[in-house]
Design an enzyme around this catalytic site. Structure first.
Site, PDB file in Angstrom:
ATOM      1  N   ARG A   1      -7.570  11.983  -5.539  1.00 28.61           N
ATOM      2  CA  ARG A   1      -8.804  11.292  -5.125  1.00 28.61           C
ATOM      3  C   ARG A   1     -10.016  12.194  -5.130  1.00 28.61           C
ATOM      4  NH1 ARG A   1     -12.760   8.592  -3.964  1.00 28.61           N
ATOM      5  NH2 ARG A   1     -12.991   7.068  -2.305  1.00 28.61           N
TER       6      ARG A   1
ATOM      7  N   ARG B   1       0.827  -1.213   0.000  1.00 27.33           N
ATOM      8  CA  ARG B   1       0.000   0.000   0.000  1.00 27.33           C
ATOM      9  C   ARG B   1       0.863   1.265   0.000  1.00 27.33           C
ATOM     10  NH1 ARG B   1      -3.882  -1.752   4.653  1.00 27.33           N
ATOM     11  NH2 ARG B   1      -5.128  -3.368   3.678  1.00 27.33           N
TER      12      ARG B   1
ATOM     13  N   ARG C   1      -3.548   6.073   0.671  1.00 28.78           N
ATOM     14  CA  ARG C   1      -4.256   7.079   1.460  1.00 28.78           C
ATOM     15  C   ARG C   1      -3.409   7.877   2.445  1.00 28.78           C
ATOM     16  NH1 ARG C   1      -8.700   3.245   3.947  1.00 28.78           N
ATOM     17  NH2 ARG C   1      -6.877   1.873   3.957  1.00 28.78           N
TER      18      ARG C   1
ATOM     19  N   TYR D   1     -14.534 -12.545   0.571  1.00 27.23           N
ATOM     20  CA  TYR D   1     -15.209 -11.282   0.266  1.00 27.23           C
ATOM     21  C   TYR D   1     -16.507 -11.518  -0.497  1.00 27.23           C
ATOM     22  CZ  TYR D   1     -11.558  -7.928   1.669  1.00 27.23           C
ATOM     23  OH  TYR D   1     -10.692  -7.145   2.377  1.00 27.23           O
TER      24      TYR D   1
ATOM     25  N   ASP E   1      -6.812  -2.975  -7.158  1.00 29.21           N
ATOM     26  CA  ASP E   1      -7.450  -3.587  -5.998  1.00 29.21           C
ATOM     27  C   ASP E   1      -7.621  -5.078  -6.249  1.00 29.21           C
ATOM     28  OD1 ASP E   1     -10.098  -4.292  -4.252  1.00 29.21           O
ATOM     29  OD2 ASP E   1      -9.022  -2.607  -3.382  1.00 29.21           O
TER      30      ASP E   1
END
Length: 362
Positions: A43, A30, A34, A161, A80
């Site tokens: 974003r 990652r 973020r 998921y 992703d």
């Protein structure tokens, strides 16, 4: 077939193949995301999956940490793991402050009929073409500075998921399938694996120079269930991707497996066909080295939360881990034990990288 600029820094590729290196290579899970203010500027006004599906945006985000940190030895494409369920016909949304959400998760084995399978409605090159475009564009923009990594989610993690409908604390629904419907679970896992193999191979065609398989929920399984419902499919991927690359006339690339929480399976993972085995922070580096015994390169494994502890804590942890991996000049890739969390200060990650460079070069 795309033509790319020559690679100037192949440190991570050499380390992944077990060669002796001048210092351990560095990247972090990652690393494009973020915690970076420049990410939030991009974003603004965009849906998460819109960014993934827009090659120019995905490429820009991928390059942000490379532009910021001179110590990084690899870029990893901004995407992703849940693009595979999307390619198989499921709707996945990214809900702010909640995470991924499947409006219509798989509830019973009858729902498997709704899924698109490889060659039966799921055309990987068509459904996931935006990932391949982003890889090719990014590889060109990198101009050989560092290698570009591709990735997928592991079959068990994706299955979890798809059944839970998002993240979970208990995984009751997904694990119930394993016990109630073992044959249907195996069928679903196989269908996911078939798509994953083709997706990973086509990422290499598009420009990925190394790939990683993320089994983020491996630790939710007991050793018995991991051996039945995760490991066989991880092994399939490590075996079939090189075979598919040979069919496509592609050179082989190093492959990494990261099974978070499956500390009990390290010995088996070292024999699962991958060049690199990623470690979360529950592993002791020296003990992991003993178990691996030179069979694979190890990657990891500082707890990402150490990054909240300040420079003294980071320095102490980095020194301990580099020493635990024997100095890191063979069989080791620097990383965290999981991904960078959103509240990390960019300068603290930079300090982590600098200290690894310092201790790893000693």
């Amino acid at each position: 077939m795309a033509s790319f600029p020559p690679l100037k820094n192949n440190l991570i590729l050499r380390a992944a193949r077990g060669e002796k290196v001048e210092r351990p290579p560095m990247w972090v899970m990652r690393q494009a995301g973020r915690y970076l203010p420049e990410y939030h500027k991009v974003r603004a006004g965009h849906d998460f999956f819109e960014m993934c599906r827009t090659p120019e945006i995905a490429s820009t985000i991928t390059l942000q940490p490379i532009e910021r940190y001179e110590d990084l030895d690899a870029a990893i494409i901004f995407s992703d793991i849940l693009v595979i369920p999307q390619a198989m016909g499921m709707v996945v949304e990214m809900v702010e402050k909640k995470g991924p959400h499947f409006p219509e998760p798989l509830e019973t084995p009858e729902d498997l009929a709704k899924l698109k399978r490889l060659g039966e409605g799921c055309d990987v090159k068509k459904e996931l073409g935006y990932v391949f475009e982003a890889l090719t564009l990014t590889r060109q923009k990198l101009a050989g500075r560092v290698p570009l990594l591709g990735f997928i989610g592991a079959p068990w993690t994706l299955m979890a998921y798809m059944i839970e409908g998002g993240g979970s604390k208990t995984f009751t629904k997904a694990k119930s399938w394993l016990f109630k419907y073992p044959e249907d679970s195996q069928k679903l896992l196989q269908d996911i694996t078939d798509v994953a193999v083709e997706f990973l191979a086509q990422q290499v065609v598009a420009g990925a120079q190394m790939v990683q398989v993320f089994d983020s929920w491996a630790g939710e399984l007991s050793p018995v269930e991991f051996a039945e419902f995760s490991l066989p499919y991880l092994r399939q991927i490590s075996k079939r991707v090189p075979e598919r690359l040979a069919e496509l006339g592609q050179e082989q690339v190093p492959m990494t497996v990261f099974a978070k929480g499956a500390w009990y399976a390290l010995d088996a993972l070292c024999d699962s066909g991958y060049n690199v085995v990623g470690l979360d922070w529950t592993h002791d580096p020296a003990e992991a080295r003993k178990i691996a015994n030179g069979r694979v390169t190890l990657q990891g494994n500082m707890d990402p939360n150490v990054l909240y502890g300040g420079k003294e804590a980071i320095d102490k942890a980095v020194k301990r881990i580099v020493e635990g991996f024997g100095g890191g000049k063979q069989g080791y890739i620097v990383n965290l034990g999981h991904g960078v969390t959103p509240g990390v200060k960019p300068e603290d990650l930079g300090f982590f990288l600098r200290k690894n460079h310092e201790y790893g070069s000693a």
